[in-house]
Write an enzyme that holds these catalytic residues in place. Sequence first.
Site, PDB file in Angstrom:
ATOM      1  N   LYS A 192       3.151   6.696   4.930  1.00  0.00           N
ATOM      2  CA  LYS A 192       2.284   5.652   4.362  1.00  0.00           C
ATOM      3  C   LYS A 192       2.865   4.280   4.639  1.00  0.00           C
ATOM      4  O   LYS A 192       4.063   4.055   4.456  1.00  0.00           O
ATOM      5  CB  LYS A 192       2.131   5.849   2.846  1.00  0.00           C
ATOM      6  CG  LYS A 192       1.089   4.940   2.242  1.00  0.00           C
ATOM      7  CD  LYS A 192      -0.304   5.344   2.668  1.00  0.00           C
ATOM      8  CE  LYS A 192      -1.299   4.197   2.509  1.00  0.00           C
ATOM      9  NZ  LYS A 192      -1.138   3.131   3.490  1.00  0.00           N
ATOM     10  N   SER A 219       0.795  -1.238   0.000  1.00  0.00           N
ATOM     11  CA  SER A 219       0.000   0.000   0.000  1.00  0.00           C
ATOM     12  C   SER A 219       0.824   1.283   0.000  1.00  0.00           C
ATOM     13  O   SER A 219       0.234   2.373  -0.049  1.00  0.00           O
ATOM     14  CB  SER A 219      -0.958   0.014   1.194  1.00  0.00           C
ATOM     15  OG  SER A 219      -2.044  -0.856   0.959  1.00  0.00           O
ATOM     16  N   SER A 226      -5.745   3.685   4.739  1.00  0.00           N
ATOM     17  CA  SER A 226      -5.226   2.898   3.620  1.00  0.00           C
ATOM     18  C   SER A 226      -6.335   2.119   2.932  1.00  0.00           C
ATOM     19  O   SER A 226      -6.178   0.948   2.562  1.00  0.00           O
ATOM     20  CB  SER A 226      -4.120   1.932   4.074  1.00  0.00           C
ATOM     21  OG  SER A 226      -3.373   1.462   2.977  1.00  0.00           O
ATOM     22  N   LYS A 284      -0.011   3.815  -2.648  1.00  0.00           N
ATOM     23  CA  LYS A 284      -1.053   4.839  -2.552  1.00  0.00           C
ATOM     24  C   LYS A 284      -0.496   6.263  -2.506  1.00  0.00           C
ATOM     25  O   LYS A 284      -1.246   7.224  -2.708  1.00  0.00           O
ATOM     26  CB  LYS A 284      -1.936   4.572  -1.335  1.00  0.00           C
ATOM     27  CG  LYS A 284      -2.756   3.278  -1.474  1.00  0.00           C
ATOM     28  CD  LYS A 284      -3.659   3.048  -0.269  1.00  0.00           C
ATOM     29  CE  LYS A 284      -4.577   1.847  -0.496  1.00  0.00           C
ATOM     30  NZ  LYS A 284      -4.063   0.608   0.075  1.00  0.00           N
TER      31      LYS A 284
END
Length: 343
Positions: free
Chosen positions: A293, A120, A177, A123
């Site tokens: 992130k 992720s 997320s 992202k």
Amino acid sequence: MKCTNNRYRNRRRKRRKKKSGLRILAALICLVVLISAAGVGIWVYLNPVSRRIASFEQEKYDTAVYQGAFFAQDLCVAAGDVQLAGFDDDDSLHAAGLFNLDKHSVEYGYHLYDRLYPASTTKIMTAYLALKYGNTDDIVTISEHATDFNWDEVTCGLRAGDQITLYDLLCGLLLKSGNDCGTAIAEYISGSEEKFADLMNTEARNLGATGTHFVNPHGLHDENHYTTAYDLYLIFNECVKNETFMEIISMDSYTGTLTGSDGTVRNETWVPSNYYSNGTTEAPDGIRVFGGKTGTTDQAGCCVILYSEDMENHPYISVIMGAEDKNFLYQEMNRLFTAGITG
């Protein structure tokens, strides 16, 4: 003999007349050139556009045509691994890096250019494109496809037909997320995940992230979906230049507003997935972690990329990829902070 002399004198007179004619022709040509030049000069003087062109040429002629900055001038660059005293390489990690943004230096680098699965952390590119090409006040309608995820894949509770602002989608994407937020953003920007992935790859190359290839906006595993630790730094480095991005990753929670297809309004509260922002882990003294992130899949391991500052407000980007679990991930990040920033 007299006849011969007459012919000689006649030839001389003809040559003199010919030379005289040539001199007159040359004088006429010079006169025409002078008159033309004077005419052009008067026209240039009276014509404002021409005066500007002449002024520009006088000012710029014989000066440096290109005086821009080189592409990597403001980037942290290293040819390979970079050792850091106090932080030994741990071969259980896939990659790691610490980048000093003020000094444009790589303080630590481990397998920076290895091709890895990003999970992720993907992202951040999705958010970058949403902020670059979208309007955060726009209302996005959620498709059926954007809600099609398995029970064990993180979502933000979006339902088909929901209406939600792009800003709220970004908060769900970066904080909790939400994979559903990633698909919704991709469809809003490009019409489909496939077209959005093409845009992701184009923009990644434009940022110098040439070791990257994306096939989706969320990072769920695909063998053809990969990046490098250094490429993540390049992408994240662009993201943190955006005030809205920094505002969102610095939040400790956010409550999104969703309007269902029947007009019913409901709220969803999203808490950051990274341990520093949600209070699970504390950074070492002297380090302020703004946010970042995370990413986790079986193939990628546990990953995180962060923006932080020291006590003098000097900024850093740090990344660790492929930790065996989240506790070890943040233990290693704290060691990296201590050795590379406060040590």
